[in-house]
Design an enzyme around this catalytic site. Structure first.
Site, PDB file in Angstrom:
ATOM      1  N   ASP A  78      24.961  13.595  19.644  1.00 40.36           N
ATOM      2  CA  ASP A  78      24.053  13.053  20.661  1.00 40.36           C
ATOM      3  C   ASP A  78      23.056  12.098  20.025  1.00 40.36           C
ATOM      4  OD1 ASP A  78      22.974  15.381  19.374  1.00 40.36           O
ATOM      5  OD2 ASP A  78      21.449  15.574  20.940  1.00 40.36           O
ATOM      6  N   GLU A 143      21.375  18.201  19.615  1.00 42.55           N
ATOM      7  CA  GLU A 143      20.440  18.279  18.487  1.00 42.55           C
ATOM      8  C   GLU A 143      19.128  17.577  18.786  1.00 42.55           C
ATOM      9  OE1 GLU A 143      18.347  17.195  14.771  1.00 42.55           O
ATOM     10  OE2 GLU A 143      19.145  15.835  16.272  1.00 42.55           O
TER      11      GLU A 143
HETATM   12 ZN   LIG Z   1      19.559  12.960  13.799  1.00 43.07          ZN
END
Ligand SMILES: [Zn+2]
Length: 396
Positions: A78, A143
């Site tokens: 992401d 993340e």
């Molecule tokens: Zn990163």
């Protein structure tokens, strides 16, 4: 062999660059990673991985080999959003290639590393570098929203517990061994509302918060830490209050704290520090750590506290040694050993689960989340070679 690996990485440069440009062309903010995950699956299958699977959270795990030692390379798939498009001089989603540099959202944080680890796996297959190890090449999700959550899931639910993990966030090709942790804390005071024309009948929650704010500013100066990662910090990110109307005394006030954790700070110690402030005790304020519970692209909700512990690998740890030896073997030079300023999935892998981590990745951290995001092709090539060579050095 090292020369052969580097030569093969150079020969395969166009594969990595093409794959990276494809990845950049597929927008993938947190919880919207489905399309990019499927593109990675296709690439891993084309590179001859022994097994490729997508777990129930939506992380992709490509496996090479089935030997005893288990190594994982982690890259989150992401990215943050593009922000104001006017700040970009190139299209953030074409993967523009100019004078040996690839530009676009995710180029350095961290689709470049993702392309390099996937093709590091290809080189292992191509050059017959398999040994008594199992390598997992992991494309992890969410993340940017909640670092480490993906690895909490992989370790607890997928039951994959590697012996060592390489976090491939940008290190400018240095070897990193940790970073400060962080947490999000809320402090709330409760007052008694009454008509604003006679405030003495009530208790104003904002006034109760005022001395707490001053104490937190002072607390920041008192925080300590060791020299490598630096000291902890605390700051107020937001303040809110509620009241039945704008003609009434505030009945609650809330502050949101951004707490950066030094090597010695823990969840309990950081919460206790706030609870022990005189002003917090006197106001009877509530202190709590915030939760994260946002569905992944597959709809899975895996709630966690917004606590991201510090991790720091010892200077003489064998994993760090293996990382440096790989660098020396390939590039005939000493790697720079450093630390990240930002936070990574290492918070779960090493911070929560104690699995040794090092960092090695292409690109410069300073371009992360910027409208000038970029990565040199030379970094991609060198990183691909390092990822192909590392398991051999780790097994020694
Ligand atoms: Zn990163």
């Amino acid at each position: 062999m090292n020369e052969q690996i580097l030569a093969a990485a150079r020969e395969g440069e166009h594969h990595v660059v093409r794959f990276l440009r494809d990845l950049i062309a597929i927008p993938s903010t947190s919880s919207r990673e489905e399309a990019v995950i499927h593109r990675i699956k296709q690439e891993m299958e084309g590179c001859g991985y022994d097994e490729v699977r997508i777990d129930p959270m939506g992380n992709i795990l490509g496996r090479i080999g089935s030997g005893k030692k288990v190594i994982a390379y982690d890259a989150h798939v992401d990215t943050v959003d593009v922000g104001n498009p006017e700040n970009w001089s190139v299209d953030p989603f074409t993967g523009a290639l100019e004078d040996g540099v690839v530009y676009g959202r995710g180029a350095c944080d961290m689709k470049g590393a993702l392309a390099s680890i996937v093709h590091g796996g290809r080189l292992i297959k191509q050059l017959g570098l398999e040994g008594d190890y199992t390598l997992y090449v992991v494309g992890s999700v969410q993340e940017e929203d909640c670092d480490g959550l993906c690895w909490q899931y992989i370790i607890n639910e997928d039951k994959l517990r590697p012996d060592a993990v390489v976090i491939t966030e940008p290190t400018n090709l240095g070897i990193y061994r940790g970073h400060r942790g962080r947490m999000e804390i809320e402090v709330r005071t409760k007052g008694i509302s009454c008509h604003g024309s006679a405030p003495e009948r009530g208790v104003n929650a904002v006034y109760m918060m005022a001395p707490i704010i001053q104490d937190i500013e002072r607390l920041n100066d008192q925080l300590s830490g060791e020299p490598f990662l630096g000291k902890g910090t605390v700051t107020i990110a937001e303040i809110r209050s509620t009241s039945p109307s704008l003609c009434a005394v505030a009945d609650s006030s809330t502050i949101h704290l951004d707490r950066r954790l030094a090597a010695t700070d823990t969840l309990d110690s950081a919460v206790r520090e706030i609870q022990d402030l005189d002003s917090v005790r006197r106001a009877g304020a509530e202190v709590h750590v915030l939760n994260y519970a946002v569905p992944s692209w597959r709809g899975l909700v895996y709630p966690t506290k917004k606590y991201y512990p510090t991790w720091l690998l010892a200077e003489d740890h064998p994993l760090l040694r293996a990382g440096r030896q790989t660098y020396r073997g390939l590039f005939n030079a000493e790697a720079v050993v450093g630390r990240w300023v930002f936070s990574t999935n290492g918070v779960a892998v090493m911070g929560m689960h104690g699995i040794p981590c090092i960092g090695f990745g292409p690109g410069n951290e300073s371009f992360a989340h910027m409208a000038t995001e970029q990565i040199p092709v030379e970094h991609l090539v060198k990183a691909t070679a390092w990822y192909a060579a590392f398991p051999q050095f780790y097994l020694q």
